[in-house]
Structure formats: structure tokens, C-alpha cells
Design a protein around this motif. Sequence first.
Motif, mmCIF file in Angstrom:
data_model
loop_
_atom_site.group_PDB
_atom_site.id
_atom_site.type_symbol
_atom_site.label_atom_id
_atom_site.label_comp_id
_atom_site.label_asym_id
_atom_site.label_seq_id
_atom_site.Cartn_x
_atom_site.Cartn_y
_atom_site.Cartn_z
ATOM 1 N N ARG A 102 0.891 -1.138 -0.168
ATOM 2 C CA ARG A 102 -0.101 -0.174 -0.033
ATOM 3 C C ARG A 102 0.982 1.289 0.040
ATOM 4 O O ARG A 102 1.117 2.027 -0.887
ATOM 5 C CB ARG A 102 -0.979 0.207 1.135
ATOM 6 N N GLY A 103 1.317 1.663 1.007
ATOM 7 C CA GLY A 103 2.207 2.763 1.178
ATOM 8 C C GLY A 103 3.433 2.987 0.121
ATOM 9 O O GLY A 103 3.541 3.958 -0.319
ATOM 10 N N VAL A 104 3.934 1.811 0.022
ATOM 11 C CA VAL A 104 4.962 1.929 -0.963
ATOM 12 C C VAL A 104 4.779 0.633 -1.599
ATOM 13 O O VAL A 104 4.652 -0.524 -1.328
ATOM 14 C CB VAL A 104 6.562 1.828 -0.379
ATOM 15 N N TRP A 105 5.370 0.462 -2.973
ATOM 16 C CA TRP A 105 5.208 -0.551 -3.946
ATOM 17 C C TRP A 105 6.243 -1.724 -3.325
ATOM 18 O O TRP A 105 7.392 -1.326 -3.068
ATOM 19 C CB TRP A 105 5.767 -0.361 -5.342
ATOM 20 N N TYR A 106 5.738 -2.900 -3.163
ATOM 21 C CA TYR A 106 6.515 -4.013 -2.651
ATOM 22 C C TYR A 106 7.050 -3.964 -1.379
ATOM 23 O O TYR A 106 7.519 -4.995 -0.601
ATOM 24 C CB TYR A 106 7.563 -4.295 -3.611
ATOM 25 N N LEU A 107 6.877 -3.004 -0.290
ATOM 26 C CA LEU A 107 7.453 -2.774 0.746
ATOM 27 C C LEU A 107 6.183 -2.413 1.906
ATOM 28 O O LEU A 107 6.397 -1.510 2.523
ATOM 29 C CB LEU A 107 8.520 -1.736 0.918
ATOM 30 N N HIS A 108 5.293 -3.346 2.005
ATOM 31 C CA HIS A 108 4.233 -2.986 3.002
ATOM 32 C C HIS A 108 3.683 -4.415 3.665
ATOM 33 O O HIS A 108 3.836 -5.209 2.860
ATOM 34 C CB HIS A 108 2.846 -2.442 2.112
ATOM 35 N N ILE B 57 -4.612 -15.818 -4.722
ATOM 36 C CA ILE B 57 -4.399 -14.413 -4.272
ATOM 37 C C ILE B 57 -2.627 -14.616 -4.087
ATOM 38 O O ILE B 57 -2.041 -15.698 -3.241
ATOM 39 C CB ILE B 57 -4.574 -14.236 -2.604
ATOM 40 N N PHE B 58 -2.047 -13.661 -4.623
ATOM 41 C CA PHE B 58 -0.438 -13.617 -4.881
ATOM 42 C C PHE B 58 0.019 -12.169 -4.046
ATOM 43 O O PHE B 58 -0.558 -11.275 -4.196
ATOM 44 C CB PHE B 58 -0.075 -13.530 -6.247
ATOM 45 N N PHE B 59 0.994 -12.741 -2.965
ATOM 46 C CA PHE B 59 1.416 -11.590 -2.443
ATOM 47 C C PHE B 59 2.974 -11.084 -2.951
ATOM 48 O O PHE B 59 3.699 -11.918 -3.224
ATOM 49 C CB PHE B 59 1.862 -11.931 -0.862
ATOM 50 N N ASP B 60 3.080 -9.717 -3.507
ATOM 51 C CA ASP B 60 4.070 -9.349 -3.997
ATOM 52 C C ASP B 60 4.752 -8.248 -3.254
ATOM 53 O O ASP B 60 5.246 -7.076 -3.801
ATOM 54 C CB ASP B 60 3.812 -8.787 -5.416
ATOM 55 N N ASN B 61 4.886 -8.443 -1.851
ATOM 56 C CA ASN B 61 5.218 -7.471 -0.805
ATOM 57 C C ASN B 61 6.580 -7.827 -0.232
ATOM 58 O O ASN B 61 6.670 -7.812 0.844
ATOM 59 C CB ASN B 61 4.121 -6.836 -0.006
ATOM 60 N N ASN B 62 7.439 -8.498 -1.044
ATOM 61 C CA ASN B 62 8.784 -8.722 -0.382
ATOM 62 C C ASN B 62 8.885 -9.373 0.697
ATOM 63 O O ASN B 62 8.809 -10.585 0.961
ATOM 64 C CB ASN B 62 9.812 -7.702 -0.945
ATOM 65 N N TYR B 63 9.439 -8.820 1.739
ATOM 66 C CA TYR B 63 9.774 -9.151 3.116
ATOM 67 C C TYR B 63 8.576 -9.631 3.921
ATOM 68 O O TYR B 63 8.673 -10.633 4.649
ATOM 69 C CB TYR B 63 10.289 -7.893 4.037
ATOM 70 N N TRP B 64 7.402 -9.418 3.582
ATOM 71 C CA TRP B 64 6.251 -9.964 4.413
ATOM 72 C C TRP B 64 5.320 -10.862 3.564
ATOM 73 O O TRP B 64 4.171 -11.041 4.237
ATOM 74 C CB TRP B 64 5.315 -8.556 4.821
ATOM 75 N N LEU C 11 5.457 -14.138 2.901
ATOM 76 C CA LEU C 11 5.083 -15.326 3.722
ATOM 77 C C LEU C 11 4.185 -15.130 4.661
ATOM 78 O O LEU C 11 3.281 -15.912 5.049
ATOM 79 C CB LEU C 11 6.336 -15.914 4.204
ATOM 80 N N VAL C 12 4.408 -14.417 5.797
ATOM 81 C CA VAL C 12 3.655 -13.964 6.678
ATOM 82 C C VAL C 12 2.146 -13.601 6.321
ATOM 83 O O VAL C 12 1.266 -14.075 7.031
ATOM 84 C CB VAL C 12 4.237 -13.205 7.977
ATOM 85 N N ASN C 13 2.073 -12.594 5.436
ATOM 86 C CA ASN C 13 0.978 -12.058 4.881
ATOM 87 C C ASN C 13 0.003 -13.221 4.344
ATOM 88 O O ASN C 13 -1.087 -13.224 4.512
ATOM 89 C CB ASN C 13 0.941 -10.733 3.971
ATOM 90 N N ALA C 14 0.707 -14.121 3.768
ATOM 91 C CA ALA C 14 0.081 -15.309 2.995
ATOM 92 C C ALA C 14 -0.416 -16.191 3.805
ATOM 93 O O ALA C 14 -1.751 -16.528 3.914
ATOM 94 C CB ALA C 14 1.010 -15.740 1.967
ATOM 95 N N LYS C 15 0.458 -16.519 4.874
ATOM 96 C CA LYS C 15 -0.192 -17.398 5.910
ATOM 97 C C LYS C 15 -1.327 -16.580 6.782
ATOM 98 O O LYS C 15 -2.217 -17.585 7.264
ATOM 99 C CB LYS C 15 0.922 -17.889 6.948
ATOM 100 N N MET C 16 -1.542 -15.526 7.111
ATOM 101 C CA MET C 16 -2.318 -14.677 7.560
ATOM 102 C C MET C 16 -3.643 -14.892 6.753
ATOM 103 O O MET C 16 -4.789 -15.204 7.448
ATOM 104 C CB MET C 16 -2.074 -13.305 7.953
ATOM 105 N N MET C 17 -3.709 -14.545 5.308
ATOM 106 C CA MET C 17 -4.576 -14.607 4.572
ATOM 107 C C MET C 17 -5.255 -15.961 4.535
ATOM 108 O O MET C 17 -6.631 -16.015 4.367
ATOM 109 C CB MET C 17 -4.209 -14.255 3.215
ATOM 110 N N LYS C 18 -4.358 -17.038 4.484
ATOM 111 C CA LYS C 18 -4.875 -18.216 4.725
ATOM 112 C C LYS C 18 -5.983 -18.634 5.831
ATOM 113 O O LYS C 18 -7.179 -19.045 5.783
ATOM 114 C CB LYS C 18 -3.918 -19.349 4.448
#
Length: 142
Positions: free
Chosen positions: A60-66, A90-97, A99-106
Motif C-alpha cells: 500500500r504505502g510503497v510498492w513491494y514494501l508494505h 491470491i498472490f503477495f508481491d510485498n517482498n519481506y512480508w 510469507l507471513v501475510n500469505a499465512k495470515m490470509m489463509k
Amino acid sequence: IKESGVKDKLAVEFRNDSWFKIDKKELCKELDVVLVSVDTPDFTWFASCKDTVYMRLHGRGVWYLHEYSSDELIDIAREILNMKPEKIYIFFDNNYWMLVNAKMMKIIMESLMTNYDEKDLRRRLEDLSLEMTPILFRAPQY
């Protein structure tokens, strides 16, 4: 597109907001492809084509770094489920997060698709955050 034979294997993601002013249903019909839903710093756009939602979360705030918050992910999940698609990608393209965001979304999607308890959902998300913290903040090994 029709002549290529890719048919159900093609999804198109638009990056220019002029495309988002077009009627989604007509565009889906005309192109005969799945339109990619996106969440970006510039805009958020949801589409369901061919009973499929293909969502890419770029940040959101910055491409790939949210790092998406649980509230942001719950809102996105509800928006997707309100379209009543048969298939959801649903694909996450927010680099550092991612994995955790995908697990949260699941966890969120599974909870929202069943009779869920809000407190239990929040507890499960908090447990996951605590579990993932060492992965996110581990110093590089040299």
C-alpha cells in the motif's frame, strides 16, 4: 487471445488506471480472460471474471514494501468473498512480508468461509505473528 489457445490460462493485470474506468463485465466478456484484481499504493481494484478472482497484493504505502495488517487483509478477504467466486487465487508481491501475510490470509479466508469466532481469528493471527517474528528479523549469516 482467442487464436492463441491459452483460453483459461491467461490473466491480465492492468497498471494504468484508465483501464479501471471500463465496465469490468463487458471487458471480461470481450477479452475472454481473467482480469487481475490488484492492491497497490496507487489504487485498489477488484474484479471477478469467469467465476474467478485472481488477486495480487503489491503493498500500500510503497510498492513491494508494505506489511499488511490483519484488518487490511480481513477487508480484502471480505471484498473477494462478497463476489462469490468459484476459484480464488491470491498472490503477495510485498517482498519481506509475503510469507507471513500469505499465512495470515489463509487463516482469514478459512475463518470467513466457515462459522468463525472473531476472537479466535484474532488470537490465531496473533499467534502466527509471534511464530513468524524470528523469520522476519533474523540477522543475515556470514
